[in-house]
Design a protein around this motif. Structure first.
Motif, PDB file in Angstrom:
ATOM      1  N   GLY A 214       6.119 -15.645 -17.642  1.00  0.00           N
ATOM      2  CA  GLY A 214       6.629 -15.108 -18.892  1.00  0.00           C
ATOM      3  C   GLY A 214       5.662 -15.213 -20.049  1.00  0.00           C
ATOM      4  O   GLY A 214       5.860 -14.598 -21.069  1.00  0.00           O
ATOM      5  N   ALA A 215       4.608 -15.990 -19.909  1.00  0.00           N
ATOM      6  CA  ALA A 215       3.625 -16.082 -20.990  1.00  0.00           C
ATOM      7  C   ALA A 215       2.834 -14.786 -21.039  1.00  0.00           C
ATOM      8  O   ALA A 215       2.661 -14.113 -20.037  1.00  0.00           O
ATOM      9  N   SER A 216       2.377 -14.449 -22.202  1.00  0.00           N
ATOM     10  CA  SER A 216       1.609 -13.224 -22.340  1.00  0.00           C
ATOM     11  C   SER A 216       0.326 -13.311 -21.530  1.00  0.00           C
ATOM     12  O   SER A 216      -0.338 -14.330 -21.507  1.00  0.00           O
ATOM     13  N   VAL A 217       0.041 -12.231 -20.881  1.00  0.00           N
ATOM     14  CA  VAL A 217      -1.171 -12.153 -20.087  1.00  0.00           C
ATOM     15  C   VAL A 217      -2.022 -11.048 -20.681  1.00  0.00           C
ATOM     16  O   VAL A 217      -1.562  -9.933 -20.845  1.00  0.00           O
ATOM     17  N   GLU A 218      -3.247 -11.390 -21.025  1.00  0.00           N
ATOM     18  CA  GLU A 218      -4.132 -10.375 -21.567  1.00  0.00           C
ATOM     19  C   GLU A 218      -4.606  -9.477 -20.442  1.00  0.00           C
ATOM     20  O   GLU A 218      -4.933  -9.943 -19.361  1.00  0.00           O
ATOM     21  N   THR A 219      -4.616  -8.190 -20.719  1.00  0.00           N
ATOM     22  CA  THR A 219      -5.131  -7.250 -19.749  1.00  0.00           C
ATOM     23  C   THR A 219      -6.648  -7.332 -19.773  1.00  0.00           C
ATOM     24  O   THR A 219      -7.241  -7.195 -20.834  1.00  0.00           O
TER      25      THR A 219
ATOM     26  N   GLN B 184      -5.003   2.393 -27.921  1.00  0.00           N
ATOM     27  CA  GLN B 184      -3.770   2.597 -27.159  1.00  0.00           C
ATOM     28  C   GLN B 184      -3.490   1.396 -26.260  1.00  0.00           C
ATOM     29  O   GLN B 184      -2.358   0.916 -26.179  1.00  0.00           O
ATOM     30  N   ARG B 185      -4.525   0.880 -25.593  1.00  0.00           N
ATOM     31  CA  ARG B 185      -4.358  -0.297 -24.726  1.00  0.00           C
ATOM     32  C   ARG B 185      -3.861  -1.487 -25.545  1.00  0.00           C
ATOM     33  O   ARG B 185      -2.967  -2.223 -25.126  1.00  0.00           O
ATOM     34  N   LEU B 186      -4.423  -1.664 -26.738  1.00  0.00           N
ATOM     35  CA  LEU B 186      -4.012  -2.783 -27.598  1.00  0.00           C
ATOM     36  C   LEU B 186      -2.563  -2.632 -28.046  1.00  0.00           C
ATOM     37  O   LEU B 186      -1.811  -3.608 -28.091  1.00  0.00           O
ATOM     38  N   PHE B 187      -2.151  -1.400 -28.374  1.00  0.00           N
ATOM     39  CA  PHE B 187      -0.746  -1.174 -28.741  1.00  0.00           C
ATOM     40  C   PHE B 187       0.176  -1.492 -27.562  1.00  0.00           C
ATOM     41  O   PHE B 187       1.257  -2.071 -27.733  1.00  0.00           O
ATOM     42  N   GLU B 188      -0.231  -1.133 -26.358  1.00  0.00           N
ATOM     43  CA  GLU B 188       0.582  -1.437 -25.177  1.00  0.00           C
ATOM     44  C   GLU B 188       0.689  -2.943 -24.952  1.00  0.00           C
ATOM     45  O   GLU B 188       1.758  -3.453 -24.616  1.00  0.00           O
ATOM     46  N   GLU B 189      -0.422  -3.665 -25.152  1.00  0.00           N
ATOM     47  CA  GLU B 189      -0.385  -5.125 -25.029  1.00  0.00           C
ATOM     48  C   GLU B 189       0.529  -5.719 -26.100  1.00  0.00           C
ATOM     49  O   GLU B 189       1.250  -6.695 -25.838  1.00  0.00           O
ATOM     50  N   ALA B 190       0.511  -5.131 -27.291  1.00  0.00           N
ATOM     51  CA  ALA B 190       1.392  -5.604 -28.368  1.00  0.00           C
ATOM     52  C   ALA B 190       2.851  -5.424 -27.973  1.00  0.00           C
ATOM     53  O   ALA B 190       3.677  -6.316 -28.203  1.00  0.00           O
ATOM     54  N   ASP B 191       3.176  -4.280 -27.364  1.00  0.00           N
ATOM     55  CA  ASP B 191       4.551  -4.033 -26.935  1.00  0.00           C
ATOM     56  C   ASP B 191       5.012  -5.057 -25.904  1.00  0.00           C
ATOM     57  O   ASP B 191       6.133  -5.553 -25.966  1.00  0.00           O
ATOM     58  N   VAL B 192       4.132  -5.373 -24.957  1.00  0.00           N
ATOM     59  CA  VAL B 192       4.472  -6.378 -23.942  1.00  0.00           C
ATOM     60  C   VAL B 192       4.723  -7.723 -24.610  1.00  0.00           C
ATOM     61  O   VAL B 192       5.709  -8.410 -24.319  1.00  0.00           O
ATOM     62  N   ALA B 193       3.841  -8.085 -25.530  1.00  0.00           N
ATOM     63  CA  ALA B 193       3.991  -9.366 -26.226  1.00  0.00           C
ATOM     64  C   ALA B 193       5.302  -9.409 -27.005  1.00  0.00           C
ATOM     65  O   ALA B 193       5.995 -10.432 -27.014  1.00  0.00           O
TER      66      ALA B 193
ATOM     67  N   THR C 135       0.830 -12.920 -30.674  1.00  0.00           N
ATOM     68  CA  THR C 135       0.019 -11.966 -29.925  1.00  0.00           C
ATOM     69  C   THR C 135       0.355 -10.545 -30.348  1.00  0.00           C
ATOM     70  O   THR C 135      -0.535  -9.706 -30.494  1.00  0.00           O
ATOM     71  N   TYR C 136       1.646 -10.276 -30.564  1.00  0.00           N
ATOM     72  CA  TYR C 136       2.062  -8.946 -31.023  1.00  0.00           C
ATOM     73  C   TYR C 136       1.330  -8.573 -32.309  1.00  0.00           C
ATOM     74  O   TYR C 136       0.724  -7.504 -32.407  1.00  0.00           O
ATOM     75  N   GLN C 137       1.337  -9.466 -33.284  1.00  0.00           N
ATOM     76  CA  GLN C 137       0.694  -9.182 -34.565  1.00  0.00           C
ATOM     77  C   GLN C 137      -0.815  -9.003 -34.385  1.00  0.00           C
ATOM     78  O   GLN C 137      -1.417  -8.088 -34.937  1.00  0.00           O
ATOM     79  N   SER C 138      -1.404  -9.866 -33.609  1.00  0.00           N
ATOM     80  CA  SER C 138      -2.846  -9.796 -33.381  1.00  0.00           C
ATOM     81  C   SER C 138      -3.240  -8.467 -32.748  1.00  0.00           C
ATOM     82  O   SER C 138      -4.195  -7.814 -33.184  1.00  0.00           O
ATOM     83  N   ARG C 139      -2.510  -8.043 -31.705  1.00  0.00           N
ATOM     84  CA  ARG C 139      -2.837  -6.785 -31.019  1.00  0.00           C
ATOM     85  C   ARG C 139      -2.593  -5.585 -31.939  1.00  0.00           C
ATOM     86  O   ARG C 139      -3.350  -4.623 -31.911  1.00  0.00           O
TER      87      ARG C 139
ATOM     88  N   ARG D  14      -9.191  -0.508 -34.616  1.00  0.00           N
ATOM     89  CA  ARG D  14      -9.837   0.476 -33.734  1.00  0.00           C
ATOM     90  C   ARG D  14      -9.570   1.896 -34.226  1.00  0.00           C
ATOM     91  O   ARG D  14     -10.441   2.761 -34.152  1.00  0.00           O
ATOM     92  N   ILE D  15      -8.375   2.145 -34.745  1.00  0.00           N
ATOM     93  CA  ILE D  15      -8.075   3.468 -35.294  1.00  0.00           C
ATOM     94  C   ILE D  15      -8.977   3.738 -36.504  1.00  0.00           C
ATOM     95  O   ILE D  15      -9.526   4.835 -36.662  1.00  0.00           O
ATOM     96  N   GLU D  16      -9.156   2.725 -37.333  1.00  0.00           N
ATOM     97  CA  GLU D  16     -10.052   2.878 -38.479  1.00  0.00           C
ATOM     98  C   GLU D  16     -11.490   3.112 -38.004  1.00  0.00           C
ATOM     99  O   GLU D  16     -12.221   3.908 -38.616  1.00  0.00           O
TER     100      GLU D  16
END
Length: 117
Positions: free
Chosen positions: A49-54, A78-87, A95-99, A106-108
């Motif tokens: 259940g702990a967040s796992v970084e891709t 996009q990958r970072l947003f997906e990791e944020a959603d998982v977190a 982790t959500y905030q960080s991602r 990255r968008i900037e």
């Protein structure tokens, strides 16, 4: 002694919270699991259940065109947003905030690349 009122008789003292057994009848059956409609099941992780970084994908040759570079930056966002959603689904708000912040950066970067900076 007045503080023990109802202790052995099952009576509730005014202002005291009821016991769960007094509120929910026990018919011997397990209550059904509650599931949000249209909410995907979180994928199990190896860490319980702990967040796992891709892990980042294997590095490929750097894109040589501006369009290719922008696409690569946006894919990373996009990958970072997906990791944020998982977190977020796992309740890992740090982790959500960080991602989210990394993805926004990255968008900037993509915008700067499009502006030729």
């Amino acid at each position: 002694f007045q503080g023990d009122a109802g202790a052995d008789t099952g009576e509730r003292v005014e202002g005291e919270a009821p016991e769960l057994d007094d509120v929910v009848p026990d018919d011997g059956e397990e209550p059904p699991a509650v599931q949000e409609p249209d909410s995907p099941e979180p994928e199990p992780t190896e860490t319980g259940g702990a967040s796992v970084e891709t892990p980042p994908t294997e590095p490929t040759a750097e894109p040589t065109t501006q369009e290719g570079r922008v696409r690569a930056i946006l894919d990373d966002a996009q990958r970072l947003f997906e990791e944020a959603d998982v977190a977020l689904r796992e309740g890992d708000l740090a982790t959500y905030q960080s991602r989210q912040e990394e993805a926004q950066a990255r968008i900037e970067d993509a915008i700067a690349e499009m502006d030729g900076q």
